[in-house]
Design a protein around this motif. Structure first.
Motif, PDB file in Angstrom:
ATOM      1  N   ARG A  30       4.661  50.728  -1.141  1.00  0.00           N
ATOM      2  CA  ARG A  30       4.895  51.561   0.031  1.00  0.00           C
ATOM      3  C   ARG A  30       6.188  52.357  -0.126  1.00  0.00           C
ATOM      4  N   SER A  31       6.311  53.423   0.629  1.00  0.00           N
ATOM      5  CA  SER A  31       7.509  54.256   0.570  1.00  0.00           C
ATOM      6  C   SER A  31       8.559  53.742   1.548  1.00  0.00           C
ATOM      7  N   PHE A  32       9.767  54.279   1.435  1.00  0.00           N
ATOM      8  CA  PHE A  32      10.825  53.874   2.360  1.00  0.00           C
ATOM      9  C   PHE A  32      10.436  54.216   3.797  1.00  0.00           C
ATOM     10  N   GLU A  33       9.755  55.348   3.993  1.00  0.00           N
ATOM     11  CA  GLU A  33       9.346  55.752   5.337  1.00  0.00           C
ATOM     12  C   GLU A  33       8.349  54.780   5.947  1.00  0.00           C
ATOM     13  N   ASP A  34       7.630  54.051   5.102  1.00  0.00           N
ATOM     14  CA  ASP A  34       6.613  53.121   5.603  1.00  0.00           C
ATOM     15  C   ASP A  34       7.208  51.781   6.069  1.00  0.00           C
ATOM     16  N   ILE A  35       8.478  51.523   5.764  1.00  0.00           N
ATOM     17  CA  ILE A  35       9.091  50.255   6.146  1.00  0.00           C
ATOM     18  C   ILE A  35       9.398  50.284   7.642  1.00  0.00           C
ATOM     19  N   PRO A  36       8.868  49.347   8.417  1.00  0.00           N
ATOM     20  CA  PRO A  36       9.165  49.341   9.852  1.00  0.00           C
ATOM     21  C   PRO A  36      10.658  49.137  10.104  1.00  0.00           C
ATOM     22  N   ASN A  37      11.129  49.675  11.212  1.00  0.00           N
ATOM     23  CA  ASN A  37      12.558  49.575  11.527  1.00  0.00           C
ATOM     24  C   ASN A  37      13.041  48.129  11.587  1.00  0.00           C
ATOM     25  N   TYR A  38      12.209  47.228  12.134  1.00  0.00           N
ATOM     26  CA  TYR A  38      12.658  45.846  12.284  1.00  0.00           C
ATOM     27  C   TYR A  38      12.845  45.162  10.930  1.00  0.00           C
ATOM     28  N   GLU A  39      12.256  45.718   9.865  1.00  0.00           N
ATOM     29  CA  GLU A  39      12.444  45.150   8.539  1.00  0.00           C
ATOM     30  C   GLU A  39      13.694  45.679   7.843  1.00  0.00           C
ATOM     31  N   LEU A  40      14.444  46.535   8.530  1.00  0.00           N
ATOM     32  CA  LEU A  40      15.678  47.089   7.968  1.00  0.00           C
ATOM     33  C   LEU A  40      16.917  46.436   8.578  1.00  0.00           C
ATOM     34  N   ASN A  41      16.713  45.298   9.256  1.00  0.00           N
ATOM     35  CA  ASN A  41      17.840  44.678   9.972  1.00  0.00           C
ATOM     36  C   ASN A  41      18.783  43.912   9.058  1.00  0.00           C
ATOM     37  N   HIS A  42      18.486  43.824   7.762  1.00  0.00           N
ATOM     38  CA  HIS A  42      19.395  43.144   6.843  1.00  0.00           C
ATOM     39  C   HIS A  42      20.301  44.121   6.099  1.00  0.00           C
ATOM     40  N   LEU A  43      20.173  45.390   6.364  1.00  0.00           N
ATOM     41  CA  LEU A  43      21.002  46.413   5.718  1.00  0.00           C
ATOM     42  C   LEU A  43      22.197  46.735   6.605  1.00  0.00           C
ATOM     43  N   ILE A  44      23.361  46.219   6.233  1.00  0.00           N
ATOM     44  CA  ILE A  44      24.594  46.410   7.005  1.00  0.00           C
ATOM     45  C   ILE A  44      25.359  47.605   6.433  1.00  0.00           C
ATOM     46  N   VAL A  45      25.813  48.486   7.313  1.00  0.00           N
ATOM     47  CA  VAL A  45      26.462  49.731   6.897  1.00  0.00           C
ATOM     48  C   VAL A  45      27.949  49.707   7.244  1.00  0.00           C
ATOM     49  N   THR A  71      27.625  42.261  15.993  1.00  0.00           N
ATOM     50  CA  THR A  71      28.845  42.500  15.214  1.00  0.00           C
ATOM     51  C   THR A  71      28.636  43.568  14.145  1.00  0.00           C
ATOM     52  N   HIS A  72      27.411  43.709  13.652  1.00  0.00           N
ATOM     53  CA  HIS A  72      27.158  44.570  12.498  1.00  0.00           C
ATOM     54  C   HIS A  72      26.336  45.794  12.873  1.00  0.00           C
ATOM     55  N   PHE A  73      26.653  46.909  12.206  1.00  0.00           N
ATOM     56  CA  PHE A  73      25.875  48.138  12.363  1.00  0.00           C
ATOM     57  C   PHE A  73      24.831  48.163  11.252  1.00  0.00           C
ATOM     58  N   THR A  74      23.567  47.957  11.596  1.00  0.00           N
ATOM     59  CA  THR A  74      22.503  47.862  10.600  1.00  0.00           C
ATOM     60  C   THR A  74      21.550  49.051  10.706  1.00  0.00           C
ATOM     61  N   PHE A  75      20.761  49.250   9.667  1.00  0.00           N
ATOM     62  CA  PHE A  75      19.769  50.309   9.680  1.00  0.00           C
ATOM     63  C   PHE A  75      18.782  50.126  10.831  1.00  0.00           C
ATOM     64  N   ASN A  76      18.522  48.904  11.208  1.00  0.00           N
ATOM     65  CA  ASN A  76      17.587  48.643  12.298  1.00  0.00           C
ATOM     66  C   ASN A  76      18.059  49.274  13.607  1.00  0.00           C
ATOM     67  N   LYS A  77      19.371  49.500  13.735  1.00  0.00           N
ATOM     68  CA  LYS A  77      19.921  50.073  14.969  1.00  0.00           C
ATOM     69  C   LYS A  77      19.917  51.607  14.956  1.00  0.00           C
ATOM     70  N   PHE A  78      19.608  52.198  13.807  1.00  0.00           N
ATOM     71  CA  PHE A  78      19.653  53.658  13.715  1.00  0.00           C
ATOM     72  C   PHE A  78      18.681  54.330  14.681  1.00  0.00           C
ATOM     73  N   TRP A  79      17.461  53.792  14.747  1.00  0.00           N
ATOM     74  CA  TRP A  79      16.444  54.464  15.560  1.00  0.00           C
ATOM     75  C   TRP A  79      16.833  54.498  17.028  1.00  0.00           C
ATOM     76  N   ARG A  80      17.568  53.476  17.498  1.00  0.00           N
ATOM     77  CA  ARG A  80      18.017  53.474  18.894  1.00  0.00           C
ATOM     78  C   ARG A  80      19.065  54.562  19.127  1.00  0.00           C
ATOM     79  N   ARG A  81      19.860  54.823  18.105  1.00  0.00           N
ATOM     80  CA  ARG A  81      20.979  55.747  18.249  1.00  0.00           C
ATOM     81  C   ARG A  81      20.615  57.180  17.916  1.00  0.00           C
ATOM     82  N   TYR A  82      19.799  57.374  16.882  1.00  0.00           N
ATOM     83  CA  TYR A  82      19.533  58.723  16.391  1.00  0.00           C
ATOM     84  C   TYR A  82      18.109  59.204  16.603  1.00  0.00           C
TER      85      TYR A  82
END
Length: 420
Positions: free
Chosen positions: A150-165, A218-229
């Motif tokens: 699958r592509s990066f676009e196919d990954i659901p947002n909730y599966e990106l919660n381990h990526l801390i920025v 405490t952490h800013f993760t990719f999973n939070k991007f969709w809520r913000r942007y």
């Protein structure tokens, strides 16, 4: 001619409206967000030998979309500035005080021994080999596992919660539980200044209480991007994946499972007892009535066995009810290594050397040191004892379940455990 001129003006007007709208949205994102893109460094302190920037998996067309290119050019021209930096401090000494109220870490203790400099590995060569192995198996069509193609676009947002920025330093860390993630999260908190102690950012990772380290707020993760942007979140993720330094740490998959079992079921953990131990004891040990608290269960000698745990992992009903808990979920499902081009792959087996080298590459080694290892960390030499009572057929099924993690990260197949 007048009709052509009107059409031309209309097109120019529509184009200006579109560009103006996008520009205004970006201004809102940039200047109204006190965490995200306003602290967004568009350079990375880490570069590969050939000097090229790390690349991100694209949409299959070989390049970023027009919107991505527009965002990147605009952000590059408008936001190339740095957050005011505090006066640099000399290298800090790791705290020598134990953390109070932390059962798991107090039981383990820390290894404060020094390490022989002659054992330091050729890190550049090692990293090149690890990245090469990962890329080759991700590109190998004969090696298949779930979600690989699958592509990066196919990954659901909730599966990106381990990526801390960390936007302050241009770093993305994918955390893997049971692979020194508590201390790496502490490092990310110090670097990003995302947590304060009486109004002052933490400067020593070991001063940060464990309960704060694992608090998702405490952490800013990719999973939070969709809520913000909103709809621009994926575009901004792709830009950061392209520009930032991305790293993760992995571990022998079977040893990681042993470590997860030890910390979650051999210690009194109320949450894991209720969510996992009770169902396991009922399903695989035939208990019908069990205490409601873990302390009562331990006093009565009612504990999940390693065999119960392995049966639970192999039971097809487990995944039907819910995805694996993060402590035993496969790394390829947590960090998406075939969709994200990681710049640095660390291993727990070489944690001290890898951590020191990574902090140097990130140019933050003057700010902090990575906390020391646990002195009684689960060792690979323990595998034979732990799996001695596990049927060979179960071991073989378990290997298939975690095979992708073994192969992608260069861990040898444990042949001695898989044969009669």
């Amino acid at each position: 001619m007048k009709s052509l001129a009107r059409m031309t003006k209309a097109r120019l007007f529509r184009l200006s409206v579109v560009v103006g709208s996008v520009f205004m949205i970006l201004l809102i994102i940039v200047y109204w967000d006190n965490v995200g893109t306003a602290h967004f460094y568009l350079h990375t302190s880490f570069s590969r030998h050939h000097g090229a920037l790390p690349t991100v998996k694209d949409d299959g067309q070989g390049s970023l979309s027009d919107v991505d290119e527009f965002l990147e050019k605009l952000l590059t021209s408008e936001l190339r500035y740095h957050v005011d930096r505090k006066t640099e401090q000399p290298p800090m000494q790791a705290s020598s005080k134990p953390l109070a109220g932390n059962l798991e870490e107090n039981v383990r203790g820390y290894d404060w021994s020094t390490h022989d400099a002659s054992l330091i590995l050729d890190q550049e060569k090692l990293q090149a080999e690890r990245r090469k192995t990962l890329r080759e198996f991700c590109a190998n069509s004969s090696f298949a596992f779930p979600t690989k193609d699958r592509s990066f676009e196919d990954i659901p947002n909730y599966e990106l919660n381990h990526l801390i920025v960390d936007d302050r330093h241009g770093i993305i860390y994918c955390y893997v539980p049971k692979v020194a993630c508590t201390n790496w999260k502490r490092v990310m908190i110090v670097l990003s200044e995302s947590l304060m102690d009486q109004g002052v950012p933490y400067v020593d990772p070991l001063d940060i209480p464990r309960e704060h380290v694992h608090n998702t707020s405490t952490h800013f993760t990719f999973n939070k991007f969709w809520r913000r942007y909103g709809k621009f979140s994926r575009h901004l993720m792709k830009i950061k994946l392209k520009k930032y330094t991305k790293f993760l740490f992995v571990r022998d998959p079977f040893v990681r499972l042993i470590s997860a079992f030890r910390s979650k079921f051999e210690l009194e953990n109320e949450e894991f007892y209720r969510r996992f131990a009770i169902p396991m004891l009922k399903l695989y040990s035939n208990y019908t009535s069990l205490p409601t608290s873990v302390s009562e269960a331990f006093e009565a000698g009612l504990r999940v066995s390693f065999s119960d745990f392995i049966q639970y992992l192999l039971d097809p009903r487990t995944e039907k009810l819910a995805p694996f808990n993060e402590h035993w979920r496969q790394v390829y499902r947590l960090c998406h290594p075939c969709q994200i081009d990681y710049d640095f792959i660390g291993k727990l087996e070489t944690l001290d050397e890898d951590a020191a080298h990574l902090l140097q590459l990130l140019k933050v080694d003057h700010l902090l040191r990575f906390p020391p290892s646990y002195r009684n960390r689960t060792a690979s030499s323990w595998e034979d004892d732990w799996f001695a009572k596990i049927p060979v057929a179960w071991r073989q099924q378990l290997y298939k379940l975690y095979e992708a993690d073994f192969v992608l990260f260069g861990y040898p197949k444990p042949e001695h455990l898989l044969k009669n």
